[in-house]
Write an enzyme that holds these catalytic residues in place. Structure first.
Site, PDB file in Angstrom:
ATOM      1  N   CYS A   2       0.787  -1.322  -0.040  1.00 55.80           N
ATOM      2  CA  CYS A   2       0.066  -0.177   0.145  1.00 55.80           C
ATOM      3  C   CYS A   2       0.872   1.159  -0.134  1.00 55.80           C
ATOM      4  O   CYS A   2       2.031   1.073   0.791  1.00 55.80           O
ATOM      5  CB  CYS A   2      -1.044  -0.007   1.301  1.00 55.80           C
ATOM      6  SG  CYS A   2      -0.366   1.176   2.732  1.00 55.80           S
ATOM      7  N   GLU A   3       0.485   2.240  -0.959  1.00 56.66           N
ATOM      8  CA  GLU A   3       1.351   3.345  -1.010  1.00 56.66           C
ATOM      9  C   GLU A   3       1.400   4.289   0.343  1.00 56.66           C
ATOM     10  O   GLU A   3       2.034   5.268   0.457  1.00 56.66           O
ATOM     11  CB  GLU A   3       1.090   4.107  -2.394  1.00 56.66           C
ATOM     12  CG  GLU A   3      -0.360   4.859  -2.394  1.00 56.66           C
ATOM     13  CD  GLU A   3      -0.407   5.439  -3.794  1.00 56.66           C
ATOM     14  OE1 GLU A   3       0.297   5.055  -4.854  1.00 56.66           O
ATOM     15  OE2 GLU A   3      -1.299   6.496  -3.768  1.00 56.66           O
ATOM     16  N   HIS A   4       0.275   4.353   0.938  1.00 55.12           N
ATOM     17  CA  HIS A   4      -0.036   4.984   2.049  1.00 55.12           C
ATOM     18  C   HIS A   4       0.828   4.746   3.405  1.00 55.12           C
ATOM     19  O   HIS A   4       1.266   5.640   4.108  1.00 55.12           O
ATOM     20  CB  HIS A   4      -1.524   5.126   2.569  1.00 55.12           C
ATOM     21  CG  HIS A   4      -2.350   5.568   1.504  1.00 55.12           C
ATOM     22  ND1 HIS A   4      -3.558   4.917   0.985  1.00 55.12           N
ATOM     23  CD2 HIS A   4      -2.284   6.416   0.342  1.00 55.12           C
ATOM     24  CE1 HIS A   4      -4.168   5.531   0.169  1.00 55.12           C
ATOM     25  NE2 HIS A   4      -3.395   6.342  -0.138  1.00 55.12           N
ATOM     26  N   HIS A   5       1.081   3.361   3.616  1.00 51.42           N
ATOM     27  CA  HIS A   5       1.955   2.977   4.861  1.00 51.42           C
ATOM     28  C   HIS A   5       3.184   2.189   4.371  1.00 51.42           C
ATOM     29  O   HIS A   5       3.977   1.845   5.060  1.00 51.42           O
ATOM     30  CB  HIS A   5       1.143   2.295   5.497  1.00 51.42           C
ATOM     31  CG  HIS A   5      -0.160   3.013   6.304  1.00 51.42           C
ATOM     32  ND1 HIS A   5      -1.492   3.031   5.345  1.00 51.42           N
ATOM     33  CD2 HIS A   5      -0.500   3.729   7.045  1.00 51.42           C
ATOM     34  CE1 HIS A   5      -2.249   3.672   5.963  1.00 51.42           C
ATOM     35  NE2 HIS A   5      -1.685   4.180   7.089  1.00 51.42           N
ATOM     36  N   GLN A  49      -5.419  -0.654  -3.984  1.00 49.04           N
ATOM     37  CA  GLN A  49      -5.766  -1.485  -4.677  1.00 49.04           C
ATOM     38  C   GLN A  49      -6.806  -1.517  -5.725  1.00 49.04           C
ATOM     39  O   GLN A  49      -6.779  -2.123  -6.763  1.00 49.04           O
ATOM     40  CB  GLN A  49      -6.714  -2.616  -3.560  1.00 49.04           C
ATOM     41  CG  GLN A  49      -7.086  -3.959  -4.370  1.00 49.04           C
ATOM     42  CD  GLN A  49      -7.764  -4.902  -3.274  1.00 49.04           C
ATOM     43  OE1 GLN A  49      -7.453  -4.946  -1.978  1.00 49.04           O
ATOM     44  NE2 GLN A  49      -8.837  -5.423  -3.289  1.00 49.04           N
ATOM     45  N   HIS A  67      -5.232  -6.342   3.983  1.00 52.38           N
ATOM     46  CA  HIS A  67      -4.447  -4.790   3.829  1.00 52.38           C
ATOM     47  C   HIS A  67      -3.811  -4.996   5.450  1.00 52.38           C
ATOM     48  O   HIS A  67      -4.462  -4.766   6.208  1.00 52.38           O
ATOM     49  CB  HIS A  67      -5.170  -3.643   3.638  1.00 52.38           C
ATOM     50  CG  HIS A  67      -5.352  -3.576   2.408  1.00 52.38           C
ATOM     51  ND1 HIS A  67      -5.007  -2.488   1.314  1.00 52.38           N
ATOM     52  CD2 HIS A  67      -6.246  -4.275   1.617  1.00 52.38           C
ATOM     53  CE1 HIS A  67      -5.501  -2.673   0.267  1.00 52.38           C
ATOM     54  NE2 HIS A  67      -6.405  -3.665   0.221  1.00 52.38           N
ATOM     55  N   CYS A  73      -2.102  -2.864   6.689  1.00 51.89           N
ATOM     56  CA  CYS A  73      -1.905  -1.496   7.341  1.00 51.89           C
ATOM     57  C   CYS A  73      -3.075  -1.167   8.216  1.00 51.89           C
ATOM     58  O   CYS A  73      -3.264  -0.691   9.141  1.00 51.89           O
ATOM     59  CB  CYS A  73      -1.619  -0.131   6.340  1.00 51.89           C
ATOM     60  SG  CYS A  73      -3.025  -0.329   5.111  1.00 51.89           S
TER      61      CYS A  73
HETATM   62 ZN    ZN Z   1      -1.946   1.476   3.985  1.00 47.33          ZN
END
Ligand code: ZN
Length: 372
Positions: A263-266, A304, A332, A334
């Site tokens: 995931c690009e956020h975490h 995703q 996920h 995260c």
């Molecule tokens: Zn994430």
């Protein structure tokens, strides 16, 4: 240019400014280039600067065997670009110290000399610091002008000034993960490894304790692998596995394709199963390629939803079918590890193109197939 006419080449690498850093970084940038596959990496050799005058720093030299879809002049331009990224500035003084030097030693059996492009590199015949590393990865390669193998060229030289460096090894291409002996001296990406070390410090860890000693190296390599989709092209993945199928008019579906992404956020993993379906229009593709296409986009920093759309668009681009459908179900970390979400919940995303989007009957047929 497609992957079907890929060419073998050997690139020689040299550095005498900050050489412990620039040599491995150059090899890493070659590995991460979309149009270049690294096939083999030589040992590192040390030799005095030639013509640099007394006091000029000694060189590290290596050679990299590659497979590429680039033409010689395009390959040369890409090497110049990598030199630029690593701070090389070319001056009038051809013997000036340099952060990095990348030259095409061999390109198949090509022999050209024009426009600043000299293949094979003239140094292969005259300079032991170039010939010795090249012989390390291409001993049997026949020099197109003299017809000697590199081994024979080296055998005819005084190579006493060129010494293999102990305790400093560039990452080989293939190796077991638990090969501790080889990792002891291996350098992959000093820059990325340094950042991981700093991160460990910032987290209150001691990067010097035994269990963490090689963690920066392993993390750097793992991160490059996990994001290797950036350095792979759709062409390369499909590799001409598209076939004519005039009469094919049934939905093709491959289910349970495992995927692993970040995931690009975490920058934490998400993973699950994908189903990829299409309704062919005269063309079909080898079934395993649908999994490879999924990997191509999964091995990047993703969300995703975008991953699902990219896989669908790629199948559309490659096959121009009547329709494409991709359904992905993922967990996920995260969310799971931070307790935001129940551990057993799945995120489901879908992308429908063409007839799967526009025709309710085709979509209903697909849903039946997915249930089976
Ligand atoms: Zn994430």
């Amino acid at each position: 240019m497609g992957p079907h006419n890929r060419t073998d080449a050997v690139i020689s690498v040299g550095s005498n400014i900050d050489r412990e850093k620039h040599l491995p970084e150059a090899v890493r940038l070659l590995r991460r280039h979309r149009a270049i596959d690294v096939v083999d990496v030589s040992r590192v050799f040390e030799s005095p600067s030639v013509g640099g005058g007394s006091g000029a720093p000694d060189f590290f030299n290596a050679a990299v065997r590659v497979c590429t879809g680039l033409e010689p002049d395009d390959l040369r331009d890409e090497l110049r670009h990598i030199e630029g990224v690593l701070g090389r500035t070319r001056t009038e003084d051809i013997n000036a110290p340099r952060t990095i030097d990348l030259d095409i030693a061999y390109y198949e059996d090509v022999a050209v000399r024009n426009n600043g492009l000299s293949i094979p590199a003239p140094d292969v015949l005259t300079a032991p610091h170039v010939a010795v590393p090249v012989a390390d990865v291409a001993p049997d390669w026949k020099h197109p002008q003299t017809n000697q193998t590199t081994y024979e060229i080296v055998a005819g030289m005084d190579t006493s000034s060129v010494k293999p460096v102990k305790g400093f090894r560039l990452s080989p291409v293939q190796k077991a993960d638990d090969d501790w002996e080889s990792e002891r001296t291996e350098v992959y990406s000093p820059k990325l490894e340094g950042l991981v070390r700093e991160q460990l410090l910032e987290l209150g860890e001691d990067p010097g304790r035994e269990g963490l000693l090689k963690t920066p190296l392993r993390v750097a390599k793992a991160m490059d692998y996990i994001t290797s989709g950036y350095s792979t092209s759709l062409d390369e993945v499909v590799n001409n596995a598209v076939f004519d199928a005039e009469g094919a008019d049934e939905i093709v579906v491959v289910k349970d394709i495992e995927f692993y992404s970040m995931c690009e956020h975490h920058m934490l993993p998400f993973f699950g199963k994908a189903a990829v379906a299409y309704l062919p229009d005269k063309h079909i593709i080898g079934l395993s390629k649908l999994a490879r296409i999924t990997d191509l986009y999964a091995r990047r920093l993703q969300v995703q939803e975008r991953l699902t759309n990219q896989v669908a668009n790629a199948v559309q681009e490659v096959l121009s079918p009547y329709g494409v459908a991709v359904v992905m179900s993922g967990q996920h970390l995260c969310m799971m590890m931070r307790g935001v979400q129940k551990q057993d919940s799945f995120t489901v995303t879908s992308a429908m193109l063409g007839t799967f989007k526009n025709d309710a009957r085709t979509r209903a047929e697909l849903m039946d197939l997915l249930k089976q």
